[in-house]
Design a protein around this motif. Structure first.
Motif, mmCIF file in Angstrom:
data_model
loop_
_atom_site.group_PDB
_atom_site.id
_atom_site.type_symbol
_atom_site.label_atom_id
_atom_site.label_comp_id
_atom_site.label_asym_id
_atom_site.label_seq_id
_atom_site.Cartn_x
_atom_site.Cartn_y
_atom_site.Cartn_z
ATOM 1 N N LEU A 122 4.306 11.389 -1.125
ATOM 2 C CA LEU A 122 3.361 10.317 -0.824
ATOM 3 C C LEU A 122 3.952 9.441 0.266
ATOM 4 O O LEU A 122 5.135 9.092 0.212
ATOM 5 N N VAL A 123 3.139 9.073 1.236
ATOM 6 C CA VAL A 123 3.548 8.149 2.289
ATOM 7 C C VAL A 123 2.713 6.881 2.122
ATOM 8 O O VAL A 123 1.483 6.938 2.188
ATOM 9 N N TRP A 124 3.384 5.775 1.866
ATOM 10 C CA TRP A 124 2.727 4.490 1.657
ATOM 11 C C TRP A 124 3.013 3.590 2.850
ATOM 12 O O TRP A 124 4.093 3.638 3.441
ATOM 13 N N GLN A 125 2.049 2.775 3.199
ATOM 14 C CA GLN A 125 2.172 1.849 4.332
ATOM 15 C C GLN A 125 1.760 0.463 3.858
ATOM 16 O O GLN A 125 0.755 0.313 3.153
ATOM 17 N N LYS A 126 2.533 -0.524 4.259
ATOM 18 C CA LYS A 126 2.234 -1.895 3.848
ATOM 19 C C LYS A 126 1.154 -2.472 4.751
ATOM 20 O O LYS A 126 1.287 -2.489 5.972
ATOM 21 N N HIS A 127 0.058 -2.904 4.131
ATOM 22 C CA HIS A 127 -1.061 -3.544 4.825
ATOM 23 C C HIS A 127 -1.148 -4.962 4.297
ATOM 24 O O HIS A 127 -1.570 -5.154 3.144
ATOM 25 N N GLY A 128 -0.757 -5.941 5.120
ATOM 26 C CA GLY A 128 -0.682 -7.308 4.610
ATOM 27 C C GLY A 128 0.365 -7.325 3.512
ATOM 28 O O GLY A 128 1.495 -6.916 3.706
ATOM 29 N N GLY A 129 -0.014 -7.732 2.305
ATOM 30 C CA GLY A 129 0.924 -7.737 1.191
ATOM 31 C C GLY A 129 0.766 -6.554 0.271
ATOM 32 O O GLY A 129 1.459 -6.456 -0.734
ATOM 33 N N ALA A 130 -0.145 -5.627 0.579
ATOM 34 C CA ALA A 130 -0.430 -4.516 -0.334
ATOM 35 C C ALA A 130 0.055 -3.186 0.235
ATOM 36 O O ALA A 130 -0.033 -2.945 1.438
ATOM 37 N N TRP A 131 0.537 -2.322 -0.641
ATOM 38 C CA TRP A 131 0.926 -0.970 -0.265
ATOM 39 C C TRP A 131 -0.269 -0.049 -0.430
ATOM 40 O O TRP A 131 -0.900 -0.020 -1.483
ATOM 41 N N LYS A 132 -0.601 0.698 0.633
ATOM 42 C CA LYS A 132 -1.746 1.618 0.640
ATOM 43 C C LYS A 132 -1.247 3.036 0.903
ATOM 44 O O LYS A 132 -0.354 3.260 1.732
ATOM 45 N N LEU A 133 -1.872 3.991 0.231
ATOM 46 C CA LEU A 133 -1.519 5.391 0.429
ATOM 47 C C LEU A 133 -2.058 5.867 1.772
ATOM 48 O O LEU A 133 -3.259 5.863 2.001
ATOM 49 N N LEU A 134 -1.162 6.255 2.661
ATOM 50 C CA LEU A 134 -1.542 6.735 3.992
ATOM 51 C C LEU A 134 -1.561 8.266 4.043
ATOM 52 O O LEU A 134 -2.406 8.859 4.706
ATOM 53 N N GLY A 135 -0.638 8.895 3.314
ATOM 54 C CA GLY A 135 -0.562 10.344 3.348
ATOM 55 C C GLY A 135 -0.092 10.912 2.026
ATOM 56 O O GLY A 135 0.709 10.280 1.321
ATOM 57 N N ARG A 136 -0.608 12.065 1.702
ATOM 58 C CA ARG A 136 -0.184 12.776 0.487
ATOM 59 C C ARG A 136 -0.152 14.250 0.811
ATOM 60 O O ARG A 136 -1.104 14.787 1.400
ATOM 61 N N GLN A 137 0.943 14.909 0.482
ATOM 62 C CA GLN A 137 1.026 16.350 0.661
ATOM 63 C C GLN A 137 1.579 16.977 -0.604
ATOM 64 O O GLN A 137 2.651 16.603 -1.069
ATOM 65 N N ALA A 138 0.818 17.884 -1.168
ATOM 66 C CA ALA A 138 1.249 18.637 -2.340
ATOM 67 C C ALA A 138 1.823 19.976 -1.879
ATOM 68 O O ALA A 138 1.406 20.510 -0.845
ATOM 69 N N TYR A 139 2.767 20.503 -2.645
ATOM 70 C CA TYR A 139 3.336 21.813 -2.350
ATOM 71 C C TYR A 139 3.685 22.497 -3.664
ATOM 72 O O TYR A 139 3.884 21.854 -4.685
ATOM 73 N N LYS A 140 3.709 23.803 -3.608
ATOM 74 C CA LYS A 140 4.012 24.582 -4.795
ATOM 75 C C LYS A 140 5.510 24.483 -5.098
ATOM 76 O O LYS A 140 6.332 24.573 -4.182
ATOM 77 N N LEU A 141 5.823 24.293 -6.352
ATOM 78 C CA LEU A 141 7.222 24.235 -6.775
ATOM 79 C C LEU A 141 7.785 25.643 -6.880
ATOM 80 O O LEU A 141 7.058 26.574 -7.253
ATOM 81 N N PRO A 142 9.066 25.805 -6.574
ATOM 82 C CA PRO A 142 9.681 27.138 -6.688
ATOM 83 C C PRO A 142 9.736 27.606 -8.135
ATOM 84 O O PRO A 142 9.666 26.882 -9.063
#
Length: 142
Positions: A122-142
């Motif tokens: 998950l990539v979170w970015q601070k917008h003002g005082g709040a953290w917003k999810l900017l990116g999410r990448q799922a991948y298969k576990l080995p």
């Protein structure tokens, strides 16, 4: 000897909790709110968790923007019955935070029960005082 080991473990856990910065705690709170929004399917909670420029990547390679991601959850096309995050780490650098964890979930996508076990970035970015999810990448576990 057992008492000594137990005290050592408790002290170590206490140090790990205290080692989190204020911003790391805020990010982890945002992650927990996001997890709960995924389970509840509440549109407003999902919209409030995500940045307008969200890029939401699935392990299948499918990529969704914010509108498509929210609609999939709200409509039940993607339906999380329960979600547990394991082995979670957080790293805050300025106004960006990276969160990695394993996602273990029970699903009911389109009325079909299932289970998923995935790695997540998950990539979170601070917008003002709040953290917003900017990116999410799922991948298969080995």
């Amino acid at each position: 000897m057992k008492k000594y080991i137990l005290l050592l473990l408790l002290a170590s856990a206490n140090v790990m909790v205290k080692a989190q910065t204020t911003e790391e705690k805020k990010v982890l709170s945002a992650v927990e709110n996001f997890r709960l929004a995924l389970i509840s399917g509440e549109k407003l909670a999902l919209e409030n968790s995500a940045a307008d420029d969200l890029s939401y990547g699935h392990s299948s390679g499918k990529i969704q923007d914010k509108v498509a991601f929210v609609e999939a959850i709200v409509s039940g096309a993607s339906d999380f019955v329960s979600i547990e995050f394991k082995n979670q780490t957080v790293k805050v650098t300025g106004k960006t935070a990276l969160v990695r964890h394993e996602l273990h979930a029970k699903t009911n996508d389109g009325g079909k029960p299932g289970e998923v076990h995935l790695g997540i970035l998950l990539v979170w970015q601070k917008h003002g005082g709040a953290w917003k999810l900017l990116g999410r990448q799922a991948y298969k576990l080995p």
